[in-house]
Design a protein around this motif. Structure first.
Motif, PDB file in Angstrom:
ATOM      1  N   VAL A  12       0.874  -1.182   0.000  1.00 31.02           N
ATOM      2  CA  VAL A  12       0.000   0.000   0.000  1.00 31.02           C
ATOM      3  C   VAL A  12       0.905   1.224   0.000  1.00 31.02           C
ATOM      4  N   ILE A  13       0.636   2.146  -0.924  1.00 26.20           N
ATOM      5  CA  ILE A  13       1.417   3.387  -0.933  1.00 26.20           C
ATOM      6  C   ILE A  13       0.556   4.479  -0.294  1.00 26.20           C
ATOM      7  N   ALA A 162       5.506  -7.194  -5.333  1.00 26.20           N
ATOM      8  CA  ALA A 162       4.229  -7.505  -4.665  1.00 26.20           C
ATOM      9  C   ALA A 162       3.311  -8.197  -5.666  1.00 26.20           C
ATOM     10  N   ASP A 163       2.180  -8.668  -5.170  1.00 29.36           N
ATOM     11  CA  ASP A 163       1.150  -9.207  -6.061  1.00 29.36           C
ATOM     12  C   ASP A 163       0.142  -8.130  -6.418  1.00 29.36           C
ATOM     13  N   LEU A 164      -0.043  -7.222  -5.472  1.00 26.78           N
ATOM     14  CA  LEU A 164      -1.020  -6.131  -5.688  1.00 26.78           C
ATOM     15  C   LEU A 164      -0.466  -4.856  -5.064  1.00 26.78           C
ATOM     16  N   VAL A 165      -0.609  -3.742  -5.793  1.00 24.63           N
ATOM     17  CA  VAL A 165      -0.221  -2.438  -5.249  1.00 24.63           C
ATOM     18  C   VAL A 165      -1.485  -1.601  -5.098  1.00 24.63           C
ATOM     19  N   VAL A 166      -1.681  -1.052  -3.901  1.00 23.68           N
ATOM     20  CA  VAL A 166      -2.842  -0.185  -3.653  1.00 23.68           C
ATOM     21  C   VAL A 166      -2.342   1.257  -3.578  1.00 23.68           C
ATOM     22  N   GLY A 167      -2.848   2.084  -4.460  1.00 24.79           N
ATOM     23  CA  GLY A 167      -2.463   3.503  -4.480  1.00 24.79           C
ATOM     24  C   GLY A 167      -3.397   4.285  -3.578  1.00 24.79           C
ATOM     25  N   VAL A 303      -2.843  -3.466  -9.803  1.00 26.43           N
ATOM     26  CA  VAL A 303      -2.822  -2.123  -9.192  1.00 26.43           C
ATOM     27  C   VAL A 303      -4.245  -1.606  -9.036  1.00 26.43           C
ATOM     28  N   VAL A 304      -4.515  -0.931  -7.929  1.00 25.46           N
ATOM     29  CA  VAL A 304      -5.821  -0.290  -7.752  1.00 25.46           C
ATOM     30  C   VAL A 304      -5.647   1.001  -6.967  1.00 25.46           C
ATOM     31  N   LEU A 305      -6.474   1.993  -7.282  1.00 23.08           N
ATOM     32  CA  LEU A 305      -6.452   3.276  -6.566  1.00 23.08           C
ATOM     33  C   LEU A 305      -7.643   3.348  -5.622  1.00 23.08           C
ATOM     34  N   ILE A 306      -7.429   3.993  -4.465  1.00 20.62           N
ATOM     35  CA  ILE A 306      -8.551   4.251  -3.554  1.00 20.62           C
ATOM     36  C   ILE A 306      -8.438   5.665  -2.998  1.00 20.62           C
ATOM     37  N   GLY A 307      -9.511   6.141  -2.408  1.00 19.97           N
ATOM     38  CA  GLY A 307      -9.505   7.446  -1.735  1.00 19.97           C
ATOM     39  C   GLY A 307      -9.243   8.597  -2.704  1.00 19.97           C
ATOM     40  N   ASP A 308      -8.590   9.651  -2.205  1.00 21.28           N
ATOM     41  CA  ASP A 308      -8.354  10.844  -3.024  1.00 21.28           C
ATOM     42  C   ASP A 308      -7.562  10.538  -4.296  1.00 21.28           C
TER      43      ASP A 308
END
Ligand code: FAD
Length: 455
Positions: A12-13, A162-167, A303-308
């Motif tokens: 998670v970034i 990683a397997d998944l990166v959450v932006g 990859v997926v984005l969340i929030g702002d």
């Protein structure tokens, strides 16, 4: 839980509001979670380091997402309930408007840093998440979910697979840039011509709050407005909103006389509540207010984005954090429902984007309402009628504000229902107006007839 996701690794970034809560959810799915955050650890860093708003209004959506992972009770212990708005008119008159018609329809004012610290603590101690503070994302390979991070202390970049990166890296997301580079991606960034500055209403000399504490205080106005959230220590944190430039703007508040003159003319009762006004106006930075709409929010199963990072809104509906928390809940549901992670990420974007786009519009519309209408008689009458109908027919009538702040009705569905209600209300108002006009005509006619008989 998704058994196929066990032992897979998520990076998670951003350990802001959405990143810290997402980390809790993802760890519960069995992922090994590492979070990289460029700032220092909020549990040991001085308060307010973030430079963003100090306190925030937590409402139903955020509360539900916190409750789902057992964190709501702890958060509420550190918050102040806000039972409605106290509207301060330019002439100094003060009026209380309850938020909802039901007991539970209240907001909670929480300190941003304290909330993040609580989430980080919960993620680390009970969910086994590893946080890396003082590390920022430099590059991302979206196809392999490999990130390159740099220590703020210097040194060579480090590559992490990683397997998944959450932006979850906020409005200026670096993950988003790398996710969308070279693709047919949509991106729009819309700055409001108004900015904001944080100010304070400290506790009084007697140690008591200077104004009613359990409320959001609002000073509406066409050329500037101010809102104040209460803090547990009895102080309130204000955000002054006004244009960046122009005849009445932050640019013109450049001398103590200009500051005091402006406050006396626009917020009659504020000066005596804010003894450090002049120093704070001179010393505090002006923040920008931005709406971001973008797509896609995801890349394959990587990859997926969340929030702002996915959907930043202006703060006039108080929903940025709440919708970011809701993202965490919906993403978790999608991961639980789909064994194929790419399908889960696609389902997440499909479930959220239409609604966060509507939230962006609603937030701008509420800015206009707060600025131009909230203190005008027509608006108050409409709000009163809306609330009255909701009280009379609680199952059939819910004001838009109530649906957005006090329910988890998806934003677009809330807007569609509010439009239907508005049509009915306008029709009823027109009919009532016609009846009143008919009554007036009849009365006038009768009076004229009496006069002519008397002649
Ligand atoms: P952020 O809070 O911005 O967190 C992003 C994190 O990522 C940060 O910690 C940042 O340091 C980190 N980061 C960024 N880039 C990198 C990188 N390259 N590498 C590593 N880390 C990185 N919302 C509400 O619900 N209620 C309110 O009352 C409310 N009031 C507001 C008032 C104001 C004046 C403003 C400006 C906003 C308000 N909001 C409110 C909105 C809310 O602040 C945001 O929606 C929320 O902070 C979004 O959370 P986030 O975690 O997505 O992003």
């Amino acid at each position: 839980q998704n058994p196929f996701s066990r032992q897979e690794r998520v990076v998670v970034i951003g350990a802001g509001l959405s990143g810290s809560l997402a980390a809790v959810y993802l760890a519960r799915h069995g992922y090994l979670v590492d979070v990289y955050e460029r700032r220092p650890d909020p549990r040991t860093a001085p308060a307010g380091l973030g430079g963003r708003s100090i306190n925030l209004g937590l409402s139903a959506r955020g509360m539900r997402a916190l409750d789902e992972v057992g964190l709501l009770a702890d958060v509420l212990k550190r918050s102040v309930p806000m039972r409605g708005r106290v509207v301060h008119s330019p002439d100094g008159a003060v009026r209380f408007q309850p938020y909802g018609v039901r007991e539970h329809e209240i907001l909670h004012s929480v300190l941003r840093d304290e909330l993040i610290a609580l989430l980080v603590d919960a993620a680390e101690t009970s969910a086994g998440v590893r946080f890396h503070f003082g590390w920022r994302l430099n590059r991302l390979d979206r196809d392999t979910a490999t990130v390159e991070v740099l220590s703020e202390a210097g040194g060579d970049p480090v590559e992490v697979g990683a397997d998944l990166v959450v932006g979850a890296d906020g409005i200026h997301s670096v993950v988003r840039q790398h996710l969308q580079r070279g693709l047919r991606a949509d991106y729009s960034q819309e700055f409001l011509e108004w900015g904001y500055k944080e100010l304070t209403i400290p506790v009084g000399d007697d140690g008591e709050p200077r104004v009613r504490l359990e409320a959001l205080h609002v000073w509406p106005g066409e050329s500037a407005m101010m809102v104040a959230h209460p803090n547990v220590d009895g102080s309130l944190t204000c955000s002054l909103f006004m244009p960046h430039e122009g005849p009445v703007s932050f640019a013109t508040l450049d001398t103590p006389e200009a500051v005091l003159g402006f406050f006396r003319a626009n917020f009659a009762d504020a000066e005596e509540l804010m003894p450090n006004l002049v120093e704070e106006i001179a010393g505090h930075p002006v923040g920008h207010l931005v709406t971001v709409r973008t797509a896609p929010w995801r890349h394959g199963d990587r990859v997926v984005l969340i929030g702002d990072a996915a959907h930043a809104v202006v703060p006039f509906y108080g929903q940025g954090m709440n919708s970011a928390f809701e993202d965490c809940l919906v993403l978790s549901d999608c991961l639980a429902r789909h064994t194929d992670r790419a399908a889960a990420l696609a389902a997440f974007e499909a479930a959220r984007k239409p609604h966060t786009d509507v939230l962006a519009d609603l937030s701008i519309a509420n800015f206009v309402d707060l600025r131009d209408r909230v203190h005008k008689p027509g608006y108050t009458a409409h709000a009163v009628a809306d609330r009255l109908l909701s009280r009379l027919m609680p199952d059939r009538w819910t004001p838009l504000y109530t649906m957005v702040a006090h329910t988890t009705t998806p934003y677009a569905d809330a807007l569609a229902r509010a439009k239907r209600q508005d049509r009915i209300l306008r029709g009823a108002t027109a009919a009532a107006g016609a009846l009143a006009a008919l009554g007036a005509v009849t009365t006038i006619g009768a009076a004229l007839r009496r006069r002519s008989r008397g002649r």
